[in-house]
Design an enzyme around this catalytic site. Structure first.
Site, PDB file in Angstrom:
ATOM      1  N   VAL A  74       4.811  -6.132   7.415  1.00  0.00           N
ATOM      2  CA  VAL A  74       4.988  -5.259   8.568  1.00  0.00           C
ATOM      3  C   VAL A  74       5.811  -4.094   8.042  1.00  0.00           C
ATOM      4  O   VAL A  74       6.965  -4.266   7.645  1.00  0.00           O
ATOM      5  CB  VAL A  74       5.725  -5.978   9.714  1.00  0.00           C
ATOM      6  CG1 VAL A  74       5.914  -5.026  10.889  1.00  0.00           C
ATOM      7  CG2 VAL A  74       4.951  -7.214  10.151  1.00  0.00           C
ATOM      8  N   SER A  75       5.225  -2.920   8.006  1.00  0.00           N
ATOM      9  CA  SER A  75       5.858  -1.771   7.358  1.00  0.00           C
ATOM     10  C   SER A  75       7.181  -1.406   8.017  1.00  0.00           C
ATOM     11  O   SER A  75       7.430  -1.728   9.187  1.00  0.00           O
ATOM     12  CB  SER A  75       4.921  -0.568   7.393  1.00  0.00           C
ATOM     13  OG  SER A  75       3.728  -0.832   6.697  1.00  0.00           O
ATOM     14  N   ALA A  76       8.020  -0.721   7.255  1.00  0.00           N
ATOM     15  CA  ALA A  76       9.293  -0.251   7.777  1.00  0.00           C
ATOM     16  C   ALA A  76       9.036   0.677   8.965  1.00  0.00           C
ATOM     17  O   ALA A  76       8.150   1.537   8.900  1.00  0.00           O
ATOM     18  CB  ALA A  76      10.069   0.475   6.689  1.00  0.00           C
TER      19      ALA A  76
END
Length: 419
Positions: A74-76
């Site tokens: 889950v990307s920043a």
């Protein structure tokens, strides 16, 4: 209050805090993106971590390969906010996400609304199964989750007014362009000479032209679009030179190079402690032949080199010599400043250092406060005479051209790759 109610209340507060931080950092700039971040429950897409960890400004790793390397996450949130602001989605749009996780697709769904449509795809069935489950759990049942190689896009739900790629891409496949509407945009973390920038492209005839480029980092693309950089190890495995393209024709020339005297030279270009200089990296990648990134293994570091960044320091190789970007402190306290310079090794160390310092000085005069480069993508069959002036990076499917604004202060150079 019951325990679930307490958890829901805490999650809402953490969403608000995260959104306010992203606004304060200048990453969320529009009301629609702000509402999306306030609405989508990020914790539903990161059940592996605590509530507080889910709302930190960092990546939530969801899958690693056999070597422990992250291959899905889950990307920043700061990267997601940046790309969504770049894409400028609106109600009723049809949008595609290449590289799935679920959370970003939910944000996109909020932006396009009930009259729009979001498709998210990934090559890994574990990733799409997880995304489908998380989206359903969070109430986003109308998002199309597709198992496919991102190289081919997703023709069954095309065309798209907005396409966002959330994996690191070395190239731009034809399908991504063909599946855009004539006024559609493509936002992609594009790797250029080892440096990744989130670039939003618009179509102009047969080619693409950037409207913005932001520094970012993503896990690398798998499948047909995968591209492996060349790693050249020095001093055993202590120091590595990573070439995305243009690796040395005879790397054996560098043998013993680090046993020569280290030459230090300073450019006179200084920056304040908190001043951004990401355009310097891309400028050096544009201006220098033999550009690469140097990495130092912290466990093996013997202090032979002292780069500005031990993970990915801009460097350049010229036959039996090489140089890398160095930094030294030139002030103290509230007046702390740093000067850019060069450390170089090899029989031609002084010459290579002078060349890199000249490029640093040119950036300091003409580009440090400028708008950054224009990045274009042309079909591979384009006549070279029809390309704009700049560094040409040949890819499998086309040609990336990095062009900088002409300020009249930088001499004209032939910056095309000699490949």
């Amino acid at each position: 209050m019951t325990e679930p109610t307490v958890g829901t209340s805490r999650a809402a507060e953490l969403r608000r805090q995260l959104t306010e931080e992203l606004k304060a950092d200048g990453l969320i700039t529009t009301a629609p993106v702000e509402r999306a971040f306030l609405t989508v429950p990020r914790e539903r897409f990161a059940p592996e971590v605590t509530l507080e960890e889910a709302y930190k400004k960092g990546v939530v790793v969801t899958k690693r390969d056999e070597h422990g390397i992250t291959i899905s996450s889950v990307s920043a949130p700061q990267i997601q906010a940046t790309m969504l602001e770049q894409a400028q989605m609106d109600k009723g749009m049809r949008a595609l996400e290449i590289g799935s996780g679920g959370y970003n697709a939910a944000l996109m769904s909020e932006l396009v609304g009930q009259d729009g449509e979001v498709t998210t795809l990934d090559i890994d069935p574990e990733v799409t199964d997880r995304a489908r489950t998380c989206l359903k759990d969070a109430g986003y049942n109308d998002v199309n989750v597709v198992l496919a190689d991102g190289e081919d896009g997703c023709p069954q739900h095309a065309p798209y007014q907005r396409t966002i790629v959330t994996v690191g891409a070395w190239d731009i496949p034809p399908a991504w362009i063909e599946q855009l509407t004539p006024d559609g945009t493509l936002t992609v973390p594009l790797r250029m000479r080892g440096l990744t920038r989130s670039v939003t492209f618009t179509r102009q005839g047969t080619h693409l032209v950037s409207t913005s480029a932001k520094i970012c980092g993503f896990v690398k693309m798998q499948g047909a679009g995968a591209h492996t950089e060349r790693l050249l190890l020095l001093r055993g495995q202590e120091i590595g030179l990573r070439f995305d393209d243009g690796e040395p024709a005879d790397p054996d020339q560098l043998s013993g190079m680090l046993d020569t005297e280290r030459i230090e030279a300073w450019s006179g270009v200084e920056i304040a402690a908190l001043e951004q200089f990401d355009t310097l990296q891309l400028w050096l990648a544009t201006a220098l032949d033999g550009f690469c990134l140097m990495s130092v293994d912290r466990a093996l570091d013997a202090g032979v080199v002292s780069p500005q960044n031990k993970l990915a320091c801009p460097a350049a190789v010229d036959r039996d010599s090489f140089a890398y970007l160095a930094v030294r402190r030139t002030g103290t306290g509230s007046e702390t400043r740093f000067e850019f310079g060069v450390h170089a090794f090899g029989s031609r160390a002084r010459e290579v250092a002078e060349s890199m310092n000249a490029a640093i000085a040119a950036w300091g005069r003409s580009h440090r406060s400028g708008p950054g480069p224009r990045i274009s993508f042309y079909p591979a069959t384009t006549d070279p005479q029809a390309l704009p002036e700049g560094r040409v990076l040949p890819k499998q499917h086309g040609l990336v051209v990095i062009s900088w604004p002409d300020t009249g202060q930088v001499a004209s150079h032939n910056l095309n790759d000699k490949e």
